[in-house]
Design a protein around this motif. Sequence first.
Motif, PDB file in Angstrom:
ATOM      1  N   GLY A   1       0.771  -1.233   0.000  1.00 21.73           N
ATOM      2  CA  GLY A   1       0.000   0.000   0.000  1.00 21.73           C
ATOM      3  C   GLY A   1       0.802   1.282   0.000  1.00 21.73           C
ATOM      4  N   GLU A   2       2.091   1.225  -0.270  1.00 21.21           N
ATOM      5  CA  GLU A   2       2.918   2.440  -0.269  1.00 21.21           C
ATOM      6  C   GLU A   2       3.303   2.810  -1.695  1.00 21.21           C
ATOM      7  OE1 GLU A   2       6.150   2.511   2.419  1.00 21.21           O
ATOM      8  OE2 GLU A   2       5.072   1.481   4.039  1.00 21.21           O
ATOM      9  N   SER A   3       3.295   4.108  -1.964  1.00 19.46           N
ATOM     10  CA  SER A   3       3.632   4.581  -3.308  1.00 19.46           C
ATOM     11  C   SER A   3       5.128   4.600  -3.557  1.00 19.46           C
ATOM     12  CB  SER A   3       3.057   5.992  -3.521  1.00 19.46           C
ATOM     13  OG  SER A   3       3.584   6.884  -2.539  1.00 19.46           O
ATOM     14  N   THR A   4       5.906   4.691  -2.468  1.00 20.39           N
ATOM     15  CA  THR A   4       7.358   4.662  -2.591  1.00 20.39           C
ATOM     16  C   THR A   4       7.872   3.332  -2.057  1.00 20.39           C
ATOM     17  OG1 THR A   4       7.500   7.061  -2.289  1.00 20.39           O
ATOM     18  CG2 THR A   4       9.520   5.783  -1.969  1.00 20.39           C
ATOM     19  N   GLN A   5       8.467   2.571  -2.927  1.00 21.12           N
ATOM     20  CA  GLN A   5       8.934   1.235  -2.586  1.00 21.12           C
ATOM     21  C   GLN A   5      10.447   1.210  -2.449  1.00 21.12           C
ATOM     22  OE1 GLN A   5       7.112  -1.699  -2.138  1.00 21.12           O
ATOM     23  NE2 GLN A   5       5.198  -0.539  -2.293  1.00 21.12           N
ATOM     24  N   LEU A   6      10.940   0.443  -1.469  1.00 18.88           N
ATOM     25  CA  LEU A   6      12.385   0.259  -1.334  1.00 18.88           C
ATOM     26  C   LEU A   6      12.908  -0.701  -2.402  1.00 18.88           C
ATOM     27  CD1 LEU A   6      15.023   0.665   0.236  1.00 18.88           C
ATOM     28  CD2 LEU A   6      14.345  -1.239   1.712  1.00 18.88           C
ATOM     29  N   GLY A   7      12.112  -1.727  -2.722  1.00 16.39           N
ATOM     30  CA  GLY A   7      12.512  -2.699  -3.736  1.00 16.39           C
ATOM     31  C   GLY A   7      12.454  -2.120  -5.141  1.00 16.39           C
ATOM     32  N   LEU A   8      13.509  -2.341  -5.908  1.00 14.53           N
ATOM     33  CA  LEU A   8      13.597  -1.771  -7.254  1.00 14.53           C
ATOM     34  C   LEU A   8      12.466  -2.273  -8.151  1.00 14.53           C
ATOM     35  CD1 LEU A   8      15.085  -0.217  -9.487  1.00 14.53           C
ATOM     36  CD2 LEU A   8      16.500  -2.260  -9.858  1.00 14.53           C
ATOM     37  N   LEU A   9      12.189  -3.574  -8.121  1.00 16.01           N
ATOM     38  CA  LEU A   9      11.170  -4.129  -9.011  1.00 16.01           C
ATOM     39  C   LEU A   9       9.781  -3.585  -8.691  1.00 16.01           C
ATOM     40  CD1 LEU A   9      12.273  -7.869  -9.360  1.00 16.01           C
ATOM     41  CD2 LEU A   9      12.665  -5.968 -10.926  1.00 16.01           C
TER      42      LEU A   9
END
Length: 322
Positions: free
Chosen positions: A159-167
């Motif tokens: 549910g987050e718009s900014t992801q730590l994972g690149l993919l």
Amino acid sequence: MSTQDKLIQMVIAIALFFGVMAVILLLTSRLRTRTGERVQAVAFLGPALFLISVGLLYPAGMTVYQSLFGAATFDPPFVGLDNYKELFTNSQQLTVLRNTLLWVILTPLVSTGIGLVYAVLVDRSRFEKAAKALLFLPMAISMVGASIIWKFVYDYKSGESTQLGLLNQILVWLHLDTFNFLLNSPWNTLFLIVILVWIQAGFAMTILSASIKAIPDDIIEAARLDGVGGWKMFRHITVPSIRPSLIVVVTTITIATLKVFDIVQTATGGNFDTSVLAYEFYRQNFVAGNQGLSTAIAVVIFLLVVPIVIYNIRQMRKLESR
């Protein structure tokens, strides 16, 4: 134990080795007959056969013997082939076998395929050294380090718009739903396989590239004069010429895949139906304390390796006899 003590032990071991060799030479130096030559051969082979028996055959026999007993730590009951039956009938163990099969089939084929195609494409190009270094770099990273890197790549935040994972961040940029790459089975196993492919492709490329460069220029020039090029050159000249190297690469990667443990342990801990035989051996032996089942798994891994080695030896003999 200090460094000095280790050095002394090493010197003693070397001295004992040369001492044994000197004694054998002294006792057999006067044997000039055919029988004497046989005695001399036995004298030299004896210590090696003894060490192989103690260090390899005896542990292998004990492993098979222990696989016939139950899970009790002290005085385990004799259960015969029940451990093998559980391995091939229990639903959890069947998942482990399925995952292992996926690893063994996909990893060698994909790694070798990528390495071969890459080696052919960059051969004799201007940027050959840089391109090869780029693909070979993951080989310098440990399995654990590579797993941690890819664990960040696969990272998922719901549910987050900014992801730590690149993919997952790429999926957000494309306005697509994010995906938990390491949770959903059996896809998570495929994503773990990507990590080992990423590492082994550089090894395959290095070996196959050296083999491609060893192809005689006369053969290539003759093929070009006959109008052979592109795909036909690759299929009828390159691949047959490097077949011994292909066999070695596929065999090496397959055996390494059967022993894969670090990636599963680091990325998922064997959870979410991602366990493989090597990891299951560790879990049953050191976590569950089921020595009978763990040794049965070790026997199965050994039996899976044997046909691969036999095939490799036969292929090498065929090539040597030509």
